[in-house]
Design an enzyme around this catalytic site. Structure first.
Site, PDB file in Angstrom:
ATOM      1  N   LYS A  93     -23.616  63.224 156.025  1.00 25.67           N
ATOM      2  CA  LYS A  93     -22.382  62.456 156.302  1.00 25.67           C
ATOM      3  C   LYS A  93     -21.760  61.974 155.000  1.00 25.67           C
ATOM      4  O   LYS A  93     -22.423  61.899 153.956  1.00 25.67           O
ATOM      5  CB  LYS A  93     -22.661  61.243 157.198  1.00 25.67           C
ATOM      6  CG  LYS A  93     -23.688  60.210 156.675  1.00 25.67           C
ATOM      7  CD  LYS A  93     -23.132  59.112 155.819  1.00 25.67           C
ATOM      8  CE  LYS A  93     -24.205  58.094 155.415  1.00 25.67           C
ATOM      9  NZ  LYS A  93     -23.947  57.371 154.172  1.00 25.67           N
TER      10      LYS A  93
ATOM     11  N   ASP B  79     -28.064  54.007 159.746  1.00 25.18           N
ATOM     12  CA  ASP B  79     -27.171  55.176 159.861  1.00 25.18           C
ATOM     13  C   ASP B  79     -27.606  56.151 160.950  1.00 25.18           C
ATOM     14  O   ASP B  79     -26.907  57.123 161.221  1.00 25.18           O
ATOM     15  CB  ASP B  79     -27.157  55.964 158.538  1.00 25.18           C
ATOM     16  CG  ASP B  79     -26.466  55.209 157.416  1.00 25.18           C
ATOM     17  OD1 ASP B  79     -25.802  54.205 157.702  1.00 25.18           O
ATOM     18  OD2 ASP B  79     -26.603  55.641 156.254  1.00 25.18           O
TER      19      ASP B  79
END
Ligand code: C5P
Length: 323
Positions: free
Chosen positions: A11, A135
């Site tokens: 990401k 996350d």
């Protein structure tokens, strides 16, 4: 034995604001997560049995490997036992703010229930993910999402369709906990309202893909100043990407990877080719990537677990399940 080989995507944080320090020790965040095509590959083999044994092979030795922790948590929650063997082909640079470890953990949470024939409600999966790391929940869904709170409270955002970029990774390793400490944020004052104006204007502008439009200029990463002060070479990388035409160019997470968004694929590949001699001289690596939207992310997951899936729910449900 049931086997699946899955891609576990990295990401970027297209925008990242660190607000106050909370009484629980975490920081209050406002961020825009975005999955990208840079990926690790994980092969998972599950053999049902009376005893659980977990083993991992691969090209890296990772301290506190989240894959094994994720497998333990999810098998316990599913009440399944058996021998699980993982093979990890690591391509996402580690300690770089690209979420590789978190993505690997989420990949196990998505795949292992399917392979072991269990069905877990998505709310349960999210709480297991959040316990593994701030996350991890994002990688259960992918695409573009706003993350608030610790980063675990997620809201879907429109896809930044067709955008491409470059990720530059270096040998600089940044400890996330230390990067937060270096910001020296004050403790949350009850009743006070954080200033989130900058973050709001980035979100309002996000669908706009005209070159150099508002969000590209106003997006920020609050870690940059503190991390660049310790590692000035990262600021140089950011400037180099900007000079090559990236809009925006920013650090991701608490670093050390720096990314540039270029719009179309051709522009991104041309910039990557032009930067290659410089990258070689500097000893940094260039990874051309595409931004992966939520639909593409979820289709990728369906395809890689397809032969074991029945039903049409998200997250994928196993066809071995009795429910
Ligand atoms: O949640 P995760 O284990 O990934 O976080 C690693 C470290 O980063 C935490 O121990 C904490 O020091 C810091 N952190 C934080 N605020 C957040 C997320 C992480 O202070 N929202």
């Amino acid at each position: 034995m049931r086997r699946a080989t899955v891609r576990s995507l990295a990401k970027l944080n297209l925008d990242l604001r660190v607000l106050d320090r909370r009484p629980d020790g975490y920081h209050e965040l406002r961020t825009v997560f975005q999955t990208i095509s840079l990926a690790d590959r994980i092969t998972i083999e599950y053999t049902p049995g009376r005893r659980t044994t977990l083993a991992i092979d691969g090209n890296v030795d990772i301290p506190g490997n989240l894959i094994l922790k994720a497998a333990e948590s999810v098998m316990e929650a599913c009440r399944v036992k058996g021998a699980v063997r993982f093979r990890l082909e690591k391509r996402i640079p580690m300690g770089a703010g690209l979420g590789g470890g978190s993505s690997n953990a989420a990949a196990i949470l998505l795949a292992l229930p399917v392979l072991s024939g269990a069905v877990l409600p998505v709310a349960r999966l999210i709480s297991i993910a959040a316990a593994l790391g701030s996350d991890v929940p994002f990688f259960l869904f992918g695409g573009a999402a706003a993350g608030i709170g610790r980063g675990t409270e997620l809201f879907p955002l429109p896809d930044l369709g067709g955008h491409h970029g470059i990720v530059v990774s270096s040998s600089v390793h940044v400890s996330t906990a230390e990067a937060y400490r270096a910001l020296n944020r004050k403790l949350t004052i009850p009743g006070s309202e954080p200033d989130t104006g900058g973050f709001q204007s980035v979100l309002w502008g996000l669908g706009d893909d005209r070159p150099d439009c508002g969000w590209m200029q106003s997006c920020a990463n609050d870690f940059e100043e503190a991390v660049f002060a310790r590692h000035p070479e990262l600021r140089v990388i950011r400037r180099r990407l900007e000079r090559a035409g990236a809009r925006p160019a920013r650090m991701t997470g608490s670093g050390s990877a720096v990314f540039g968004i270029f719009g179309r694929r051709r522009e991104s590949l041309e910039a990557a080719a032009a930067l290659a001699p410089w990258a070689e001289r500097q000893g940094v690596e260039i990874h051309p990537v595409s931004l992966v939207g939520r639909r593409r992310y979820q289709t990728m997951w369906w395809n890689q677990l397809r032969e074991h899936i029945s039903g049409k729910l998200w997250p994928p449900q196993s066809r071995y399940s009795k429910e």
